[in-house]
Design an enzyme around this catalytic site. Structure first.
Site, PDB file in Angstrom:
ATOM      1  N   CYS A  42       0.817  -1.216   0.000  1.00 35.36           N
ATOM      2  CA  CYS A  42       0.000   0.000   0.000  1.00 35.36           C
ATOM      3  C   CYS A  42       0.849   1.262   0.000  1.00 35.36           C
ATOM      4  O   CYS A  42       0.651   2.158  -0.816  1.00 35.36           O
ATOM      5  CB  CYS A  42      -0.931   0.010   1.202  1.00 35.36           C
ATOM      6  SG  CYS A  42      -1.970   1.484   1.288  1.00 35.36           S
ATOM      7  N   CYS A  47      -1.472   1.713  -2.956  1.00 37.28           N
ATOM      8  CA  CYS A  47      -2.486   2.751  -2.763  1.00 37.28           C
ATOM      9  C   CYS A  47      -1.924   4.168  -2.731  1.00 37.28           C
ATOM     10  O   CYS A  47      -2.434   5.065  -3.408  1.00 37.28           O
ATOM     11  CB  CYS A  47      -3.238   2.519  -1.448  1.00 37.28           C
ATOM     12  SG  CYS A  47      -3.560   0.807  -1.040  1.00 37.28           S
ATOM     13  N   LYS A  50      -0.056   5.308  -5.982  1.00 43.22           N
ATOM     14  CA  LYS A  50      -1.083   5.318  -7.034  1.00 43.22           C
ATOM     15  C   LYS A  50      -1.949   6.564  -6.940  1.00 43.22           C
ATOM     16  O   LYS A  50      -2.203   7.226  -7.961  1.00 43.22           O
ATOM     17  CB  LYS A  50      -1.959   4.076  -6.895  1.00 43.22           C
ATOM     18  CG  LYS A  50      -3.217   4.102  -7.759  1.00 43.22           C
ATOM     19  CD  LYS A  50      -4.274   3.197  -7.171  1.00 43.22           C
ATOM     20  CE  LYS A  50      -4.812   3.746  -5.857  1.00 43.22           C
ATOM     21  NZ  LYS A  50      -5.779   2.843  -5.215  1.00 43.22           N
ATOM     22  N   TYR A 176      -9.663  -3.074 -10.177  1.00 40.76           N
ATOM     23  CA  TYR A 176      -9.201  -1.812  -9.610  1.00 40.76           C
ATOM     24  C   TYR A 176      -7.934  -1.306 -10.302  1.00 40.76           C
ATOM     25  O   TYR A 176      -7.857  -0.182 -10.776  1.00 40.76           O
ATOM     26  CB  TYR A 176      -8.809  -1.995  -8.136  1.00 40.76           C
ATOM     27  CG  TYR A 176      -9.871  -2.107  -7.107  1.00 40.76           C
ATOM     28  CD1 TYR A 176     -10.117  -1.063  -6.230  1.00 40.76           C
ATOM     29  CD2 TYR A 176     -10.597  -3.282  -6.938  1.00 40.76           C
ATOM     30  CE1 TYR A 176     -11.050  -1.174  -5.211  1.00 40.76           C
ATOM     31  CE2 TYR A 176     -11.542  -3.408  -5.936  1.00 40.76           C
ATOM     32  CZ  TYR A 176     -11.762  -2.354  -5.073  1.00 40.76           C
ATOM     33  OH  TYR A 176     -12.690  -2.477  -4.076  1.00 40.76           O
ATOM     34  N   HIS A 435     -26.075  22.446   0.918  1.00 44.31           N
ATOM     35  CA  HIS A 435     -26.236  22.945  -0.450  1.00 44.31           C
ATOM     36  C   HIS A 435     -25.278  24.099  -0.727  1.00 44.31           C
ATOM     37  O   HIS A 435     -25.030  24.926   0.149  1.00 44.31           O
ATOM     38  CB  HIS A 435     -27.688  23.429  -0.631  1.00 44.31           C
ATOM     39  CG  HIS A 435     -27.982  23.936  -2.004  1.00 44.31           C
ATOM     40  ND1 HIS A 435     -28.141  23.088  -3.074  1.00 44.31           N
ATOM     41  CD2 HIS A 435     -28.122  25.200  -2.484  1.00 44.31           C
ATOM     42  CE1 HIS A 435     -28.386  23.810  -4.150  1.00 44.31           C
ATOM     43  NE2 HIS A 435     -28.377  25.097  -3.811  1.00 44.31           N
ATOM     44  N   GLU A 440     -25.667  16.080  -1.281  1.00 38.69           N
ATOM     45  CA  GLU A 440     -27.022  16.366  -0.814  1.00 38.69           C
ATOM     46  C   GLU A 440     -28.063  15.510  -1.527  1.00 38.69           C
ATOM     47  O   GLU A 440     -29.161  15.283  -1.008  1.00 38.69           O
ATOM     48  CB  GLU A 440     -27.359  17.846  -0.996  1.00 38.69           C
ATOM     49  CG  GLU A 440     -27.510  18.303  -2.435  1.00 38.69           C
ATOM     50  CD  GLU A 440     -27.848  19.789  -2.535  1.00 38.69           C
ATOM     51  OE1 GLU A 440     -28.939  20.166  -2.066  1.00 38.69           O
ATOM     52  OE2 GLU A 440     -27.030  20.555  -3.068  1.00 38.69           O
TER      53      GLU A 440
END
Length: 460
Positions: A42, A47, A50, A176, A435, A440
């Site tokens: 990772c 991860c 990447k 992935y 908002h 939302e």
């Protein structure tokens, strides 16, 4: 060097480091053996690097819409600068892992370890360590297909260290890693072709998510080739790699990347010396407490073939330490794991897909919202965002949430919390919207877009 411990951890990735630190915190004498670099896949070649490359690839989209906000941009990209800065950050993170182990009182050893018995580990340096418990946390390794010329291809490991950005690249795979690297290379200017032996990328994800990512990559120039695979690689005189496909066609590329899955990293560990059972993929078979068929040997993370995600490995490492050294039996829930795919569009998902929900429940309601992200509304960019909620009709309980678009990964982490508490659609409806945001939409979806009753789709 001390040679007798309560715990020897083999592997310095996220799961192994968490287990070692926690066990030491509970008073155990702990050694951790890592043959490469602390941080594991990772941090070192997964991860973290990447996502840094994904960030780099997204600037092209930002520059594209900048004129609609009044900005004039003259941008040039330099691959060596990106890789050098990425390497510097990875070095920083690795040092942090080493510091954390030292601060916890863990004996950190840079060496390769081989299990020689239920309670013994031999190092390549010749030393033998004795331990009441051994934890295997060696992760996974990229799979390379057994084809002629396979050595001419690269995996995700080598992709982070290319000397230059390839002008053209073939990526084989549909998960992935394949779609994230397609996003990276296309965003940085490479001509990308993605080949996958099946008929659609991201198998196992909700179909609307799969369609969104496919459309998004299409719009970024990625070419898809479905239903066949690479059969042979050969080096051309001009340095390109000629790819022979299983359908008889051939084409040259500057680089070929295999993203065809990962296998548990158990080869050469000596597991057979302790009678540790592995399945047909090489994964260590463990029970709910990560204990193998040898009671003194446990395993966590990708090497077990369970959910191959870094946060899961961390949770498994922590649960192991709690169980064995804090005498508090602890398991990891695998039924509600949120995850993100850092493609374009970005994906965040938690819970059941529409297809899985419809197969498990007699009646479900499906709410779908599609719209252009606000950042694109001043430009002519056509990409749309998608948010989807799946609920059980009878109870209203939210069974799945799937998001494709900017910030999806950040949103899904927060959605996973109420879903883990059994939230219903009514709970979402009671929440006041923020908002203007994309999120939302999750609390303003009024009526189902459609229902699925006994497997049949019906208009709500």
């Amino acid at each position: 060097m001390e040679k007798t411990f309560d715990l020897v951890v083999i592997g310095g990735g996220s799961g192994g480091v968490r287990a070692a630190r926690m066990a030491a915190g509970f008073g155990a004498r702990v050694a951790l053996v890592e043959e490469f670099r602390y941080g594991g896949t990772c941090v070192i070649r997964g991860c973290v690097p990447k996502k840094l490359l994904v960030f780099a690839s997204r600037f092209a989209d930002t520059f594209d819409i900048a004129p609609s906000f009044g900005w004039q941009v003259d941008a040039r990209f330099d691959w060596p600068t990106l890789i050098a800065n990425k390497d510097r950050e990875i070095d920083r993170l690795e040092k942090i892992y080493g510091t954390l182990l030292e601060a916890a009182g863990v004996t950190a050893i840079k060496d390769r370890a081989t299990i020689t018995g239920p309670n013994t580990v031999r190092l390549d340096s010749g030393d033998e360590l004795h331990a009441e418990h051994i934890l295997v946390a060696t992760g996974g390794t990229p799979f390379t297909p057994a084809i002629e010329g396979a050595e001419l291809g690269i995996s995700s490991n080598e992709a982070f260290h290319l000397e230059q950005l390839p002008k053209s690249i073939l990526i084989e795979g549909g998960g992935y890693i394949a779609v994230e690297f397609a996003t990276i290379f296309a965003g940085l200017g490479s001509e990308v072709t993605l080949i996958y032996r099946r008929d659609k990328i991201l198998r196992g994800f909700d179909m609307d998510v799969r369609d969104c990512v496919e459309d998004g990559l299409h719009q970024r120039g990625v070419r898809f080739r479905y239903g066949y695979h690479t059969a042979k690689l050969a080096k051309q005189d001009d340095g390109k790699v000629c790819v022979s496909f299983s359908n008889g066609e051939e084409a040259p590329f500057d680089a070929v990347m295999f993203a065809t899955g990962r296998h548990p990293n158990t080869k050469g560990l000596g597991l057979e010396n302790a009678g540790v059972e592995c399945d047909q993929t090489g994964a260590i078979v463990v029970d709910e407490y990560s204990r193998s068929s040898c009671p003194s040997i446990h395993a966590v993370g990708d090497v077990t073939g369970r959910a191959a995600l870094t946060p899961v490995a961390i949770r498994e490492g922590a649960a192991f330490a709690q169980t064995v050294f804090h005498h508090t039996p602890t398991t990891v829930p695998y039924d509600l794991i949120p995850t993100a795919v850092f493609s374009e569009p970005e994906v965040g998902t938690v819970g059941l897909s529409e297809e899985d929900a419809a197969s498990r429940y007699r009646s479900i309601d499906v709410y779908v919202a599609r719209f252009r992200p606000m950042q694109n509304t001043l430009s002519d960019r056509p990409e749309k965002m998608m948010l989807k909620l799946i609920t059980e009709t009878a109870s209203g309980r939210v069974l799945g949430c799937h998001i494709a678009g900017p910030g999806a990964g950040e949103m899904i982490q927060l959605v996973a919390i109420p879903m883990g508490m059994g939230a219903t659609k009514a709970d979402f409806d009671r929440t006041v919207a923020v908002h203007p945001t994309a999120a939302e939409e999750l609390v303003t979806l009024k009526a189902p877009s459609y229902c699925i009753i006994d497997g049949e789709k019906k208009t709500a």
